[in-house]
Design an enzyme around this catalytic site. Structure first.
Site, short mmCIF file in Angstrom:
data_model
loop_
_atom_site.label_atom_id
_atom_site.label_comp_id
_atom_site.label_asym_id
_atom_site.label_seq_id
_atom_site.Cartn_x
_atom_site.Cartn_y
_atom_site.Cartn_z
N LEU A 35 51.67 43.21 20.66
CA LEU A 35 50.21 43.01 20.38
C LEU A 35 49.87 41.64 20.30
CD1 LEU A 35 49.74 45.54 17.29
CD2 LEU A 35 49.43 45.92 19.51
N SER A 126 51.84 41.45 41.30
CA SER A 126 50.46 41.05 41.56
C SER A 126 50.38 40.71 43.13
CB SER A 126 50.15 39.77 40.53
OG SER A 126 48.97 39.10 41.06
N TYR A 151 52.53 31.39 36.34
CA TYR A 151 52.32 32.81 36.26
C TYR A 151 52.79 33.57 37.54
CZ TYR A 151 50.19 37.40 36.23
OH TYR A 151 50.10 38.69 36.49
N LYS A 155 56.03 36.13 38.68
CA LYS A 155 56.09 37.58 39.17
C LYS A 155 56.96 37.68 40.32
CE LYS A 155 53.15 39.63 36.41
NZ LYS A 155 53.60 40.57 35.67
N ARG A 233 37.31 38.67 47.11
CA ARG A 233 38.47 39.39 46.26
C ARG A 233 38.54 40.95 46.63
NH1 ARG A 233 39.77 34.82 46.50
NH2 ARG A 233 40.48 33.51 44.67
N ASP A 297 42.51 28.47 43.63
CA ASP A 297 41.90 29.55 44.23
C ASP A 297 41.93 29.51 45.95
OD1 ASP A 297 40.88 30.88 41.90
OD2 ASP A 297 38.81 29.98 41.99
P1 NAD Z 1 47.36 42.50 28.82
O1 NAD Z 1 47.55 41.23 28.43
O2 NAD Z 1 45.97 43.23 28.44
O3 NAD Z 1 48.44 43.24 28.55
C1 NAD Z 1 49.79 43.19 28.32
C2 NAD Z 1 50.32 43.59 27.18
O4 NAD Z 1 51.78 43.34 27.08
C3 NAD Z 1 49.52 42.96 25.96
O5 NAD Z 1 49.16 44.11 25.12
C4 NAD Z 1 50.74 42.29 25.32
O6 NAD Z 1 50.46 42.28 24.03
C5 NAD Z 1 51.87 42.65 25.73
N1 NAD Z 1 52.98 42.06 25.54
C6 NAD Z 1 53.36 40.62 26.39
N2 NAD Z 1 54.23 40.09 26.09
C7 NAD Z 1 55.13 40.91 25.41
C8 NAD Z 1 56.39 41.17 24.80
N3 NAD Z 1 57.40 40.04 24.82
N4 NAD Z 1 56.94 42.31 24.19
C9 NAD Z 1 55.79 43.26 24.22
N5 NAD Z 1 54.80 43.28 24.35
C10 NAD Z 1 54.45 42.10 25.09
O7 NAD Z 1 47.54 42.47 30.58
P2 NAD Z 1 46.86 43.38 31.59
O8 NAD Z 1 45.70 42.94 32.39
O9 NAD Z 1 47.00 44.85 31.10
O10 NAD Z 1 47.93 43.37 32.57
C11 NAD Z 1 49.24 44.00 32.65
C12 NAD Z 1 50.12 43.70 33.59
O11 NAD Z 1 49.64 43.61 34.97
C13 NAD Z 1 50.73 42.35 33.33
O12 NAD Z 1 52.23 42.26 33.65
C14 NAD Z 1 50.01 41.31 34.33
O13 NAD Z 1 50.90 40.28 34.57
C15 NAD Z 1 50.01 42.54 35.40
N6 NAD Z 1 48.73 41.91 36.46
C16 NAD Z 1 47.49 41.96 35.75
C17 NAD Z 1 46.42 41.61 36.44
C18 NAD Z 1 44.98 41.41 35.96
O14 NAD Z 1 44.05 40.90 36.47
N7 NAD Z 1 44.66 41.92 34.72
C19 NAD Z 1 46.60 41.49 38.02
C20 NAD Z 1 47.96 41.68 38.41
C21 NAD Z 1 48.88 41.73 37.47
C1 WQD Z 2 37.89 35.88 41.29
C2 WQD Z 2 36.95 35.02 41.63
C3 WQD Z 2 37.01 32.60 40.99
C4 WQD Z 2 35.52 33.29 36.85
C5 WQD Z 2 43.50 36.12 39.10
C6 WQD Z 2 44.93 35.83 38.96
C7 WQD Z 2 45.92 36.77 39.80
C8 WQD Z 2 45.63 37.96 39.20
C9 WQD Z 2 43.96 38.45 38.92
C10 WQD Z 2 47.41 38.53 37.49
C11 WQD Z 2 37.60 33.64 42.11
C12 WQD Z 2 35.71 33.13 40.66
C13 WQD Z 2 35.95 33.37 38.36
C14 WQD Z 2 34.31 32.34 36.78
C15 WQD Z 2 34.09 32.11 39.09
N1 WQD Z 2 45.97 38.10 37.82
N2 WQD Z 2 35.25 32.98 39.46
N3 WQD Z 2 33.69 32.05 38.05
O1 WQD Z 2 41.70 34.28 40.69
O2 WQD Z 2 41.47 36.29 42.15
O3 WQD Z 2 42.90 36.16 40.38
O4 WQD Z 2 43.46 37.34 38.30
O5 WQD Z 2 48.20 38.72 38.31
O6 WQD Z 2 47.08 36.16 39.70
O7 WQD Z 2 45.10 34.39 39.74
O8 WQD Z 2 40.45 36.40 39.71
O9 WQD Z 2 38.83 36.88 38.52
O10 WQD Z 2 39.73 34.96 37.96
O11 WQD Z 2 38.40 35.18 39.99
O12 WQD Z 2 33.41 31.98 40.15
O13 WQD Z 2 33.95 32.35 35.80
O14 WQD Z 2 35.88 34.63 40.76
O15 WQD Z 2 36.81 31.28 41.54
O16 WQD Z 2 36.98 33.26 43.49
P1 WQD Z 2 41.65 35.86 40.86
P2 WQD Z 2 39.43 35.86 38.94
#
Ligand code: NAD
Ligand code: WQD
Length: 351
Positions: A35, A126, A151, A155, A233, A297
């Site tokens: 959490l 990701s 970050y 990954k 994106r 970016d």
């Molecule tokens: P999120 O932060 O909503 O969910 C991650 C959850 O993991 C959280 O509930 C957090 O409390 C829990 N957590 C973190 N570290 C922990 C630990 N050590 N032990 C137990 N629980 C832990 O994030 P999300 O957006 O749901 O992302 C889920 C996964 O997808 C992540 O691995 C993230 O890197 C990956 N991901 C997310 C995105 C995105 O844009 N949301 C994009 C690509 C990849």
């Molecule tokens: C999208 C576009 C910003 C906010 C990130 C992580 C990636 C993955 C997903 C986890 C970009 C623009 C954004 C704002 C803006 N996460 N923007 N004003 O950067 O593609 O990806 O989230 O794995 O690793 O890097 O997503 O939603 O942050 O941005 O103009 O206030 O929106 O510059 O072009 P991004 P994002």
């Protein structure tokens, strides 16, 4: 008795939608989450949505004693591993936290799985592992690139670690799911993305402007080589993403080894296209101003999702209008995220 799927990070944004999809498909799930970026209310809402008790343990993937206890008490068949820290900006300030939680945490989890003879794993990777793509759409066979922040490097390191693990022992079957840009929320409006503090991602920023929590949206960069100068994106509905995990689990049951799958729609939208679509769909106008490019970016990023189509039988079904409608329903019904008392949503006005 049905076997259990362990979902680490299952109280978070993507994990909770995946838990719902798995329960609805008849899986028995156990959520493990510390959490640190989520709350119990999400689990309560999952129980309301599914009319079942959702097994939940508050704990950390870096706690080997807890993991052994979980594996001894539950008949776990597979792990879907979401638990991770995910803020690009924070990872630059606190790299050790990111390597410790994400990389070392995954090591702890895999060691516990191996000790307890569980060898099926789906990992949340990701599109960031591709780094700056030389062309779009991005297919898996271009290979990984150089992620531009800690970050992203966690990954990539985890992908390499899991590949080595599969190479070392044929009992493992591991799916690396490379998400593009997840947005949207479950159509009920009961679960969704609830970022702590000021959000960084586009859609949470945009919806917080729409409900008045942020005065205006900053658009980073207007001079990219794209359709209108703003970044492009591949936004994917979180429910489609969740279903991708279900498909991956099915395929991994009969296919050992390491597998890479892009989960994206194959369609790119610019920042301005997203803003204008949001305005058209909700009727709310979004004040925005241009600012210089945001560090790290890339101009354009969208998936070739063909491999997931062929090997998982998966493709995204929900278009941009539904992504925006569902994001807005979640945000407007829950202006303070899970701290809000949930109101049954009125139908979203579509112009
Ligand atoms: P999120 O932060 O909503 O969910 C991650 C959850 O993991 C959280 O509930 C957090 O409390 C829990 N957590 C973190 N570290 C922990 C630990 N050590 N032990 C137990 N629980 C832990 O994030 P999300 O957006 O749901 O992302 C889920 C996964 O997808 C992540 O691995 C993230 O890197 C990956 N991901 C997310 C995105 C995105 O844009 N949301 C994009 C690509 C990849
Ligand atoms: C999208 C576009 C910003 C906010 C990130 C992580 C990636 C993955 C997903 C986890 C970009 C623009 C954004 C704002 C803006 N996460 N923007 N004003 O950067 O593609 O990806 O989230 O794995 O690793 O890097 O997503 O939603 O942050 O941005 O103009 O206030 O929106 O510059 O072009 P991004 P994002």
């Amino acid at each position: 008795m049905r076997k259990t799927t362990l979902i680490t990070g299952g109280a978070g944004y993507i994990g909770s939608h995946t838990a719902l999809a798995l329960i609805n498909a008849g899986h028995k799930v156990l959520v493990l989450d510390n959490l640190c970026n989520s709350c119990r209310e999400c689990i309560r809402r999952l129980e309301q949505l599914t009319l079942t008790r959702v097994d939940f343990i508050k704990g950390d993937i870096r706690d080997p004693v807890l993991l052994d206890d979980i594996f001894s008490r539950y008949d776990i068949e597979a792990v879907v591993h979401f638990a991770s820290l995910k803020s690009v900006e924070e990872s630059v300030r606190k790299p050790l936290d990111y390597y410790a939680n994400n990389v070392a945490g995954t090591l702890d989890l895999c060691q516990a799985m191996a000790r307890n003879n569980v060898f099926q794993l789906v990992f949340s990777s990701s599109a960031t592992v591709y780094g700056e793509p030389s062309h779009t759409p991005i297919a898996e066979d271009v290979g990984t690139g150089k992620p531009v922040n800690p970050y992203g490097r966690t990954k990539l390191m985890i992908e390499e670690l899991l590949t080595d693990l599969c190479d070392s022992d044929p009992r493992w079957s591991i799916g690396l799911l490379r998400y593009f840009n997840p947005i949207g929320a479950h159509e009920s409006g009961m679960i969704g993305e609830d970022p702590r503090g000021r959000p960084n991602n586009l859609l949470p920023c945009l919806t917080q402007v729409a409900i008045g929590r942020i005065p205006e949206l900053t658009v980073y960069g207007s001079d990219y080589p794209t359709v209108d100068g703003t970044c492009v994106r591949d936004y994917i509905h979180v429910v489609d993403l969740a279903i991708g995990h279900l498909k991956a689990l099915q395929v991994l049951q009969h296919n050992n080894g390491i597998h890479f799958w892009n989960l994206g729609t194959g369609v790119g939208y610019s920042v301005l296209q997203i803003i204008h679509s949001f305005e058209d769909i909700t009727g709310i106008s979004i004040p925005y101003r241009f600012a210089p490019r945001r560090l790290g970016d890339i101009a354009k990023c969208w998936a070739d999702p063909g491999k997931a189509g062929r090997e998982l039988g998966w493709s995204a079904q929900r278009g941009l209008e539904q992504m925006i409608t569902d994001t807005w329903r979640w945000q407007s019904c829950n202006p303070q995220g899970y701290q809000s008392s949930f109101k049954i949503p009125a139908p979203v006005a579509v112009k």
